[in-house]
Each structure stands twice: as structure tokens, then as C-alpha cells.
Motif scaffolding. Structure first.
Motif, PDB file in Angstrom:
ATOM      1  N   SER A 185       0.821  -1.208   0.000  1.00  0.00           N
ATOM      2  CA  SER A 185       0.000   0.000   0.000  1.00  0.00           C
ATOM      3  C   SER A 185       0.855   1.259   0.000  1.00  0.00           C
ATOM      4  CB  SER A 185      -0.908   0.012   1.230  1.00  0.00           C
ATOM      5  OG  SER A 185      -1.699  -1.139   1.257  1.00  0.00           O
ATOM      6  N   ARG A 186       2.068   1.158   0.533  1.00  0.00           N
ATOM      7  CA  ARG A 186       2.917   2.354   0.608  1.00  0.00           C
ATOM      8  C   ARG A 186       3.370   2.825  -0.773  1.00  0.00           C
ATOM      9  NH1 ARG A 186       3.882   3.012   6.011  1.00  0.00           N
ATOM     10  NH2 ARG A 186       3.310   1.108   7.121  1.00  0.00           N
ATOM     11  N   PHE A 187       3.286   1.947  -1.765  1.00  0.00           N
ATOM     12  CA  PHE A 187       3.653   2.366  -3.121  1.00  0.00           C
ATOM     13  C   PHE A 187       2.605   3.291  -3.735  1.00  0.00           C
ATOM     14  CE2 PHE A 187       6.342  -1.354  -2.703  1.00  0.00           C
ATOM     15  CZ  PHE A 187       7.448  -1.084  -3.494  1.00  0.00           C
ATOM     16  N   GLU A 188       1.351   3.181  -3.257  1.00  0.00           N
ATOM     17  CA  GLU A 188       0.263   3.882  -3.927  1.00  0.00           C
ATOM     18  C   GLU A 188       0.480   5.389  -3.857  1.00  0.00           C
ATOM     19  OE1 GLU A 188      -3.295   2.374  -2.116  1.00  0.00           O
ATOM     20  OE2 GLU A 188      -2.807   0.322  -2.713  1.00  0.00           O
ATOM     21  N   GLY A 189       0.398   6.030  -5.017  1.00  0.00           N
ATOM     22  CA  GLY A 189       0.564   7.475  -5.076  1.00  0.00           C
ATOM     23  C   GLY A 189       2.009   7.931  -5.162  1.00  0.00           C
ATOM     24  N   GLN A 190       2.970   7.021  -5.072  1.00  0.00           N
ATOM     25  CA  GLN A 190       4.375   7.419  -5.170  1.00  0.00           C
ATOM     26  C   GLN A 190       4.761   7.631  -6.631  1.00  0.00           C
ATOM     27  OE1 GLN A 190       6.452   7.930  -2.690  1.00  0.00           O
ATOM     28  NE2 GLN A 190       5.426   7.013  -0.941  1.00  0.00           N
ATOM     29  N   THR A 191       5.826   8.421  -6.837  1.00  0.00           N
ATOM     30  CA  THR A 191       6.355   8.556  -8.185  1.00  0.00           C
ATOM     31  C   THR A 191       7.093   7.274  -8.555  1.00  0.00           C
ATOM     32  OG1 THR A 191       8.423   9.462  -7.399  1.00  0.00           O
ATOM     33  CG2 THR A 191       6.675  11.038  -7.879  1.00  0.00           C
ATOM     34  N   LEU A 192       7.347   7.106  -9.849  1.00  0.00           N
ATOM     35  CA  LEU A 192       8.019   5.890 -10.302  1.00  0.00           C
ATOM     36  C   LEU A 192       9.404   5.784  -9.692  1.00  0.00           C
ATOM     37  CD1 LEU A 192       6.989   5.926 -14.074  1.00  0.00           C
ATOM     38  CD2 LEU A 192       5.738   5.091 -12.088  1.00  0.00           C
ATOM     39  N   ARG A 193      10.078   6.932  -9.555  1.00  0.00           N
ATOM     40  CA  ARG A 193      11.439   6.918  -9.018  1.00  0.00           C
ATOM     41  C   ARG A 193      11.431   6.586  -7.528  1.00  0.00           C
ATOM     42  NH1 ARG A 193      15.627  11.587 -10.599  1.00  0.00           N
ATOM     43  NH2 ARG A 193      13.950  12.979 -10.008  1.00  0.00           N
ATOM     44  N   ALA A 194      10.481   7.182  -6.789  1.00  0.00           N
ATOM     45  CA  ALA A 194      10.416   6.901  -5.353  1.00  0.00           C
ATOM     46  C   ALA A 194      10.032   5.443  -5.096  1.00  0.00           C
ATOM     47  CB  ALA A 194       9.414   7.839  -4.684  1.00  0.00           C
ATOM     48  N   GLY A 195       9.303   4.837  -6.028  1.00  0.00           N
ATOM     49  CA  GLY A 195       8.915   3.443  -5.863  1.00  0.00           C
ATOM     50  C   GLY A 195      10.118   2.524  -5.768  1.00  0.00           C
ATOM     51  N   ALA A 196      11.180   2.855  -6.513  1.00  0.00           N
ATOM     52  CA  ALA A 196      12.374   2.003  -6.469  1.00  0.00           C
ATOM     53  C   ALA A 196      13.020   2.052  -5.089  1.00  0.00           C
ATOM     54  CB  ALA A 196      13.368   2.445  -7.540  1.00  0.00           C
ATOM     55  N   VAL A 197      13.012   3.236  -4.469  1.00  0.00           N
ATOM     56  CA  VAL A 197      13.573   3.360  -3.117  1.00  0.00           C
ATOM     57  C   VAL A 197      12.767   2.508  -2.140  1.00  0.00           C
ATOM     58  CG1 VAL A 197      13.942   4.975  -1.220  1.00  0.00           C
ATOM     59  CG2 VAL A 197      14.520   5.635  -3.557  1.00  0.00           C
ATOM     60  N   LEU A 198      11.462   2.527  -2.322  1.00  0.00           N
ATOM     61  CA  LEU A 198      10.597   1.750  -1.436  1.00  0.00           C
ATOM     62  C   LEU A 198      10.814   0.249  -1.668  1.00  0.00           C
ATOM     63  CD1 LEU A 198       8.645   2.542   0.693  1.00  0.00           C
ATOM     64  CD2 LEU A 198       6.847   2.702  -1.017  1.00  0.00           C
ATOM     65  N   ALA A 199      10.931  -0.141  -2.933  1.00  0.00           N
ATOM     66  CA  ALA A 199      11.108  -1.566  -3.250  1.00  0.00           C
ATOM     67  C   ALA A 199      12.372  -2.102  -2.582  1.00  0.00           C
ATOM     68  CB  ALA A 199      11.174  -1.764  -4.763  1.00  0.00           C
ATOM     69  N   GLU A 200      13.424  -1.272  -2.520  1.00  0.00           N
ATOM     70  CA  GLU A 200      14.654  -1.724  -1.879  1.00  0.00           C
ATOM     71  C   GLU A 200      14.462  -1.950  -0.395  1.00  0.00           C
ATOM     72  OE1 GLU A 200      17.286   1.449  -2.848  1.00  0.00           O
ATOM     73  OE2 GLU A 200      17.972   0.493  -4.699  1.00  0.00           O
ATOM     74  N   ARG A 201      13.406  -1.374   0.162  1.00  0.00           N
ATOM     75  CA  ARG A 201      13.195  -1.474   1.602  1.00  0.00           C
ATOM     76  C   ARG A 201      12.098  -2.458   1.971  1.00  0.00           C
ATOM     77  NH1 ARG A 201      15.939   2.446   0.029  1.00  0.00           N
ATOM     78  NH2 ARG A 201      17.561   3.310   1.361  1.00  0.00           N
ATOM     79  N   VAL A 202      11.698  -3.278   1.024  1.00  0.00           N
ATOM     80  CA  VAL A 202      10.771  -4.363   1.352  1.00  0.00           C
ATOM     81  C   VAL A 202      11.543  -5.482   2.039  1.00  0.00           C
ATOM     82  CG1 VAL A 202       9.218  -6.082   0.402  1.00  0.00           C
ATOM     83  CG2 VAL A 202       9.227  -3.773  -0.530  1.00  0.00           C
ATOM     84  N   SER A 203      12.690  -5.832   1.467  1.00  0.00           N
ATOM     85  CA  SER A 203      13.555  -6.830   2.095  1.00  0.00           C
ATOM     86  C   SER A 203      14.991  -6.394   1.875  1.00  0.00           C
ATOM     87  CB  SER A 203      13.301  -8.208   1.481  1.00  0.00           C
ATOM     88  OG  SER A 203      14.265  -9.126   1.957  1.00  0.00           O
ATOM     89  N   GLY A 204      15.685  -6.069   2.963  1.00  0.00           N
ATOM     90  CA  GLY A 204      17.010  -5.472   2.847  1.00  0.00           C
ATOM     91  C   GLY A 204      18.014  -6.353   2.134  1.00  0.00           C
ATOM     92  N   ILE A 205      18.003  -7.650   2.456  1.00  0.00           N
ATOM     93  CA  ILE A 205      19.007  -8.516   1.854  1.00  0.00           C
ATOM     94  C   ILE A 205      18.594  -8.960   0.454  1.00  0.00           C
ATOM     95  CG2 ILE A 205      20.065  -9.354   3.975  1.00  0.00           C
ATOM     96  CD1 ILE A 205      18.188 -11.691   3.921  1.00  0.00           C
ATOM     97  N   ASP A 206      17.439  -8.510  -0.004  1.00  0.00           N
ATOM     98  CA  ASP A 206      17.039  -8.736  -1.395  1.00  0.00           C
ATOM     99  C   ASP A 206      16.796  -7.393  -2.087  1.00  0.00           C
ATOM    100  OD1 ASP A 206      16.911 -11.634  -1.327  1.00  0.00           O
ATOM    101  OD2 ASP A 206      15.192 -11.381  -0.032  1.00  0.00           O
ATOM    102  N   SER A 207      17.541  -6.370  -1.675  1.00  0.00           N
ATOM    103  CA  SER A 207      17.289  -5.026  -2.200  1.00  0.00           C
ATOM    104  C   SER A 207      17.363  -4.998  -3.717  1.00  0.00           C
ATOM    105  CB  SER A 207      18.318  -4.038  -1.635  1.00  0.00           C
ATOM    106  OG  SER A 207      18.136  -3.864  -0.259  1.00  0.00           O
ATOM    107  N   VAL A 208      18.385  -5.649  -4.286  1.00  0.00           N
ATOM    108  CA  VAL A 208      18.563  -5.611  -5.740  1.00  0.00           C
ATOM    109  C   VAL A 208      17.398  -6.315  -6.419  1.00  0.00           C
ATOM    110  CG1 VAL A 208      19.980  -6.432  -7.640  1.00  0.00           C
ATOM    111  CG2 VAL A 208      21.052  -5.446  -5.619  1.00  0.00           C
TER     112      VAL A 208
END
Lengths: 209, 585
Positions: free
Chosen positions: B192-215
Motif C-alpha cells: 500500500s505504501r507504493f500507492e501514489g508514489q512517483t516511479l522513481r520513489a517506488g524504487a527506493v521503497l522496493a529496496e526497503r521491502v527486504s534489505g538482503i534482497d534489495s537488488v
């Protein structure tokens, strides 16, 4: 404009989008502070570094630390991190960082712990187990908020599922932002707690040693 | 949705579609196809669609079913496709949907005691809303009665530096009767935290879903967005993405082996594995500025270029140490003795329940998204996909050991092919997806990771992001490896799966958990003479203690998975000799 390191995840997007170039990339790393207000840079007003005026506190704390014979035992609680912080905490025990050489140990039971080290923004489901872990610790006891989620919620705080870090949930003695804080920063933070290192960030400004 | 064949179904057609899936794609693991995930997408102000994403096999487009629930209800498919069970419970918890006929209609993501009415995502996610306040209640578990049965709740605050989860054991003596992992203490509403984010900010969020799987997360997200926008990352960025993804696999697998050695009480091997992990993390830091390789991958390519000129030398410096470490582990009998036959996951169970990554490949399911649905530039590098047949803890560790060697080889090949050039490009290379929807996939360290991305009407923001994390799949499978095993093996089993492993075969037929639609737990027989690409096994030679590669024949496999002799011995060590003539006698 304000810069709150307690909520900064170090994504560096600000350095890319700011039209005035007000933000630049730095290599600063040791961000642990005792007072969370020290993580807030209020903006253009030159931040006046505050001299440490907690000498009375320090005396009391020094007495407490002496009572532990310089050995610190930590109980870690994951309150909803992305596991990046856990990865770096585990790295403290590898032969490169070898935390035991400093007389600092992780302990399985909160009953043996001096320090509660919390990562994550505190999820709704972890709030109760976190509080119960704290209550199970003998006094004197300390709390460290490690990682930006725990210091200010970061990108993952808020909403129905998460709180905004440890604010208002537990009394925190050391705040360490970072996403995640690297093992060296974690060691500095532990040594800051033990009064073996000086705090480097005052008023949101990093002072280089 | 880009890369997908989409069809719309009515709720009444859904059970028939699930049946046809079994008949068309087949119910056997060799058919490759499988339901991948199901999720809710709010497509109009007052309506939601449930979207099912299916894999139809290697190099085939994914298939998407869109279904609009009638009066918030859908027929449950969990009896036909058991791995959907958790997805349906997740949707029931968070969106308040009903799945009629679900075999386990219990809370999953929202724990017992949490307020469920209204469901937290029945309305739009509000980051300013207060966190749920509730009195914790015990989990729903089957009634387990008996005079000698003990109940052990373990967690959510457990020993060591670990993630929070609770495990409930019901056991007699050493034997585990029932095991119930209570997860989702860490539910953060990340999608849900992705909703309304810009495409660029989404990548920052995706890296913080699972730290050891950031890539892996950032890459799957970026590829999903690129699909929706019609972008294609430049060649240099695609090669660098391969390098980043394999570096991530490398440090994760080394950590895994160190942790596994810890559970078999090898202190030195534990320290050495974690030291090797640390060395790779430091290579990461020197290469990218981040030990977790964060802050680089973004839709369109990479945020900045990387200087990879020193990377081959840095890897050379640790390759010999890694090789010798793995070899010594494979020559340590006390280690192997604890792993072999521990936590066996039969092939059919792995398939039916949705195991993914090294866990499924250790149970003889030969699937890897890097090869089967190439992304980034994986189609340009040569690598093999290690597969093992035994399905036990040892097989899982062997798969990862092989993957370490393959990762190093992939990085070396990629370094040689990476030419100078731009790393970020936003020009559409093909028509954007008409609905602004994209699917991205990555073979992450722990298995298949999918991102489905729905963009807003003007394509500048995210309106819905669904993440299928491999651990969500593997944790569902894990209890099948625990029940009927013993307490002493549990830690090893859990570590070997990095979420885990086994239903011992030969202890009689287990009762079918999921009703008549489910095929049961019998292990699928290996087809005689079947040749699986890359089915060679690296083993330690018992004479010279060096690595040797063995093609695995069905006979070898039968021997390897035969019931253990009365006294368990890693007999494999005694029978493997490499082809060196110097000790042929």
C-alpha cells in the motif's frame, strides 16, 4: 527547509531533484545521538552546536556502567524491519567486527540484558511483544533505536500496520538512524552509550573528528 | 498487462478455469506451469478486481485472469490449487473478501484479535491513520489432545538476532506432531505504501521491502514499470543489473552456509562463512557505496554508472577461499551427517504447495526465471541451473553451493561483455501498455519474485503494486518438512531452507490436508532415464578431497534418496571418486 536525519533513509533522491543543489552526498556515517532533537537540522539558520550539559546524568550513568564491569549485554528485538538492520547486526559477530572483543554480547533472554536494541518502525503486532520484552528486563536498562525505521518510521512507518518508530512507545537512550546503519556505526553507537565515544552530530550537523 | 495474456472471467467460471488449468497444463511438476499469485486491485471507485497470475511454462507469456467478485465473494480455489490458500486468506484479511469453501478459513496476515471490520484496506490506505490497537489472542490451531503431548510456543522474540515470528510445536518426546508458524508479526502494509508514489520513489521503497534482497526487489519493480511504460534499459545498465543481482546472491548464499554450519555446531565454519559474506559486502560497498547495493536500480536503468574495473580482481581474491570453504564443508562428516535425510521435501509437495528457488531445485523441480524467462541480460550469459533430487537439507545446501560457483562465473562473463555506454534511458522502445500495467520478475536468492505494477491514468504515479515474495511461498511449504520430524533437527531444517524442509517418505501415507482435490503427498517417481539439463552434481571426492562433477543417473538418485541405513552415514562420500587416474586404484 529542514533536514531530519531521524527520518532519512539515505536514498539520495534529494541530491538529484533539488533545483538549488542544497543537498550534497556525504560520507558521514556515525549518526548516533542521545537526544533525538540533535538529528534535526532546522535549516538555513546556522545550527549552534550544543555543548553537552548532561554532566549530572553522565555521572549517574557512569556509576551504572561501572556496576556492569564494562560488559554490556544486548537483547535485540525486530519490530518490523526489512531485515537489512538484522543483517548488519549479525555482521557485528563475524570475525571482521568481532564485537565480543569490546565486552559486548547479545543475549537470548531479556532477563540478562542491559540494553534493548530495537529495529523496525514497530508494527501493530510487535508492539505488545516489544513492551513485554522491555518489562522483563532488570533495571537499570537502556534502549537503543537502530535504523531509520526505529528512529522516525522512515519509508515504512505509519498507517494501520505500523507506528512511527519508538517515539512514544519506549524511553530511548540512543538514537541511531541509517538505512541500515553499517556495523561500524552500530559499534560507535554502542560505545556512545557506554561513554567511550563522543557524539558527532549536534543540531543536525555532523562534526568530523 | 504487459508480457501477459489477459482474460476476464466471471466468478462462476473460476472453478472450471482452475480445473482446465490442471487438465491443460497438467498436474505434474514437469508441466512447469503454475499459479503464481492472486491479488486485489481497486480498478474503479467502488469495485475491485481479483487478479490471478499464472505461469504457463518456460518462455511462454504469463497468463492473467481478472475476476470481479459478486458481493465481495469468490469461490475458493485452494482445494484445487493449494498454493493459492495463503493468497486467498491474505485478500480476506486485508480487503474483507470472502472465499467460499476455503479449507482453512483462518486469519493469516491480520492476527487473531486484530480489528477486522472494516478490513484495513477496504478503503484507501492512509499513512496518517493510527496503528491498529488490539489485545493479542492465541492463534487458531487444530485441537491436539493427548496425555504426553507438549506444547511449545517459541517467539515472536526468539534467541539470537533474528526476525520476529512465532513457532508453535506440539510434540511427544522428540517427535513433532504438529507445527504452526505464526508469521506476519512484521506486516507493514508495504504494497500500500507504493500507492501514489512517483516511479522513481517506488524504487527506493522496493529496496526497503527486504534489505538482503534489495537488488532483486528494485529490479523486479523497475522491470515491471519499464514493461508498463514501454521503456527498455540500455545494454550497459542491463549487464550491470546482472552483476548486482549475482553479487546479492553471492553474499546471501555465503551467509546461508555460515548459518547452516552454526546449526550443526561448527564454530569455525560459521565464522568463516560469515567472514566470506562480509568480504563480499565490502566488495559491494566499494563498488556501489552500499553494502546492500542500494540506490542504483531505477525504472529506465541505473541512477548512475559504476566503475567495474577492479571487480574481477576483488573476486579473484576471494574465489579460492570460497572454493576451499565449500570443499571443507562437504568433507566434514559431522556436518553432512546432520544434513542428509533431514527435512525431506518431496517433489510433488514442493510443486503443489508452491516451493520456489533453491528449495524447489533441491526437490528436483528444474525451474529458474533467469533461464526460463530471461530478463536483464541473462540470455547473453551461459550458466547452468543446479538441480538436486534428494530434497533434504544437504540437497538444499548443495544447490546453493553450486549457485555460488555459477554466480561467480556469471559475473566474470558479464564483466567481459559490459561495454561503455549510457545507463539510463526513458524513450519508449515499444508502445506503452494500454492499461499502464506491467509485470516484472526476478529469480531472487530465495526464489521467484514477482512485481505487478498498475500505473495511474497519466502514468506518472503508482496506483497499485503487488509483490509476490519467494519467502511467502516457501514459508507455506515449510511445515510439510517439519511435521513428523524431530525437535533436534528443527534448527538445521529451518536454516537449510532459509525457511525450510521435510516430510520423511516411508513413514506411511500422511492424511490429505486439503481435501479430495489435492493429489496427496506421495513423492513423484522419477521418470526413468529422464535427462534434465544440467543434472550434474558437484561432489567432494573421497580420495583426493577435490571437487568432481558427476552426471546423476536415476540409479544414483535412487541410491541417494533410498531410506537411510539403520545407522545414518553419509555413504555418498565413500562412493564418489573423481576421474583422476592418480588414485583410480
Amino acid at each position: 527547509m529542514q533536514l531530519d536525519y531521524a527520518r532519512c533513509v539515505g536514498c539520495q533522491l534529494c541530491t538529484e531533484v533539488c533545483p538549488e543543489g542544497a543537498f550534497s552526498v556525504s560520507h558521514d556515517w556515525a549518526f548516533a545521538v542521545r537526544d533525538k532533537a540533535d538529528l534535526l537540522n532546522p535549516g538555513r539558520v546556522a545550527a549552534a552546536p550544543q555543548p553537552a550539559d548532561d554532566s549530572a546524568d553522565a555521572t549517574a550513568l557512569a556509576a551504572e556502567i561501572k556496576a556492569f564491569g564494562r560488559s554490556l549485554h544486548i537483547r535485540h528485538v525486530d519490530a518490523g524491519s526489512c531485515n537489512g538492520c538484522e543483517s548488519e547486526l549479525q555482521a557485528l559477530l563475524n570475525p571482521f567486527y568481532n564485537l565480543h572483543r569490546l565486552g559486548i554480547f547479545f543475549t537470548p533472554s531479556p532477563r540478562f540484558a542491559d540494553l534493548l536494541l530495537v529495529t523496525g518502525p514497530v508494527t501493530a503486532a510487535m508492539r505488545e511483544p516489544l513492551l513485554r520484552t522491555y518489562e522483563a528486563m532488570p533495571q537499570p536498562r537502556w534502549v537503543m533505536a537502530a535504523g531509520t525505521c526505529a528512529t522516525g518510521g522512515g519509508t515504512n512507518g505509519g498507517g494501520y500496520a505500523c507506528h512511527q518508530g519508538l517515539d512514544g512507545i519506549l524511553p530511548v537512550d540512543v538514537w541511531l538512524p541509517g538505512c541500515p546503519p553499517n556495523p561500524a556505526a552500530l559499534i560507535e553507537a554502542l560505545l556512545l552509550l557506554l561513554r567511550q565515544r563522543a557524539q558527532r552530530v549536534h543540531g543536525g550537523v555532523y562534526e568530523h573528528a | 498487462m504487459r508480457h501477459c495474456d489477459t482474460i476476464r472471467l466471471t466468478p462462476a467460471e473460476l472453478p472450471a478455469a482452475a480445473d482446465s488449468l490442471l487438465s491443460v497444463l497438467g498436474d505434474t511438476p514437469s508441466a512447469h506451469g503454475r499459479m503464481q499469485m492472486a491479488y486485489v486491485c481497486r480498478c474503479a471507485a467502488d469495485a475491485v478486481d481479483v487478479i490471478y497470475v499464472l505461469s504457463q511454462g518456460a518462455n511462454q507469456p504469463y497468463k492473467v485472469w481478472r475476476v470481479r467478485p459478486d458481493d465481495n465473494a469468490l469461490p475458493s480455489l485452494a482445494n484445487k490449487l493449494p498454493l493459492l490458500g495463503w493468497y486467498e486468506r491474505e485478500m480476506a484479511d486485508l480487503y474483507g473478501l470472502r472465499f467460499d469453501g476455503h479449507p482453512e478459513p483462518h486469519p493469516l496476515v491480520l492476527h487473531e484479535g486484530m480489528p477486522r471490520d472494516p478490513a484495513p484496506l477496504a478503503h484507501r490506505f492512509d499513512v496518517q491513520a493510527a496503528a491498529l490497537d488490539f489485545t493479542p489472542q492465541p492463534p487458531t490451531v487444530p485441537q491436539v489432545l493427548g496425555p504426553d503431548i507438549q506444547r511449545l510456543p517459541f517467539g515472536p522474540v526468539r534467541a539470537d538476532i533474528v526476525e520476529s515470528a512465532q513457532f508453535l510445536f506440539f510434540y511427544i518426546g522428540e517427535g513433532i506432531l504438529h507445527y504452526h508458524p505464526r508469521l506476519f508479526y512484521k506486516h507493514r502494509a508495504m504494497e500500500s505504501r507504493f500507492e501514489g508514489q512517483t516511479l522513481r520513489a517506488g524504487a527506493v521503497l522496493a529496496e526497503r521491502v527486504s534489505g538482503i534482497d534489495s537488488v532483486a526487489h528494485a529490479l523486479a519493480y523497475a522491470q515491471a514499470v519499464e514493461g508498463a511504460m514501454g521503456w527498455r534499459a540500455p545494454p550497459r545498465a542491463r549487464y550491470l543489473r546482472v552483476i548486482l543481482a549475482e553479487l546479492e546472491r553471492l553474499y546471501n548464499h555465503l551467509h546461508y552456509l555460515g548459518h547452516l554450519a552454526k546449526t550443526t555446531t561448527l564454530k569455525v565454519a560459521e565464522a568463516e562463512g560469515h567472514l566470506l559474506e562480509e568480504r563480499v559486502k565490502q566488495i559491494n560497498a566499494r563498488l556501489t557505496g552500499s553494502r546492500f547495493l542500494r540506490g542504483l536500480i531505477t525504472p529506465g536503468g541505473l541512477r548512475r554508472d559504476l566503475d567495474i574495473s577492479g571487480l574481477d580482481k576483488a573476486l579473484d581474491a576471494i574465489t579460492a577461499d570460497i572454493d576451499s570453504y565449500l570443499l571443507r564443508l562437504e568433507n566434514t562428516r559431522s556436518h553432512l551427517d546432520r544434513l542428509m535425510t533431514t527435512g525431506t521435501l518431496p517433489r510433488q509437495v514442493a510443486f503443489d504447495q508452491g516451493a520456489t528457488g533453491p528449495i524447489e531445485r533441491a526437490s528436483d523441480l528444474d525451474r529458474d526465471l533467469r533461464r526460463d524467462h530471461p530478463y536483464a541480460n541473462y540470455e547473453k550469459v551461459r550458466f547452468s541451473v543446479p538441480v538436486q533430487q534428494a530434497g533434504d537439507a544437504h540437497a538444499r545446501s548443495l544447490v546453493r553451493m553450486e549457485e555460488i560457483h555459477e554466480s561467480l562465473a556469471i559475473i566474470r562473463q558479464t564483466i567481459g561483455r559490459t561495454k561503455p555506454g549510457e545507463v539510463l534511458r526513458f524513450e519508449p522502445m515499444e508502445e506503452p501498455d494500454p492499461q499502464g500495467e506491467g509485470l516484472g520478475w526476478v529469480e531472487a536468492t530465495r526464489g521467484g519474485l514477482l512485481y505487478a505494477v498498475h500505473l495511474s491514468a497519466d502514468r506518472s504515479r503508482l496506483s497499485r503494486v503487488k509483490i509476490k515474495d519467494p519467502s511467502f511461498s516457501n514459508w507455506r511449504v515449510f511445515p510439510f518438512t517439519v511435521e513428523d520430524s524431530n525437535m533436534m533437527d528443527y534448527a538445521i531444517n529451518e536454516a537449510s531452507s532459509a525457511c525450510p524442509s521435510p516430510v520423511p517418505t516411508g513413514k506411511g501415507e500422511r492424511p490429505c490436508r486439503y481435501g479430495p482435490g489435492w493429489a496427496g503427498t506421495k513423492a513423484a517417481p522419477l521418470p526413468p532415464g529422464r535427462s534434465v539439463p544440467g543434472t550434474t552434481v558437484r561432489m567432494a571426492c573421497s580420495v583426493c578431497r577435490g571437487w568432481t562433477r558427476r552426471a546423476v543417473s536415476p540409479a544414483t538418485v535412487d541410491a541417494a534418496i533410498a531410506p537411510p541405513p539403520a545407522r545414518r552415514r553419509p555413504s555418498r562420500c565413500a562412493t564418489v571418486a573423481c576421474s583422476s587416474t592418480t588414485h583410480a586404484a
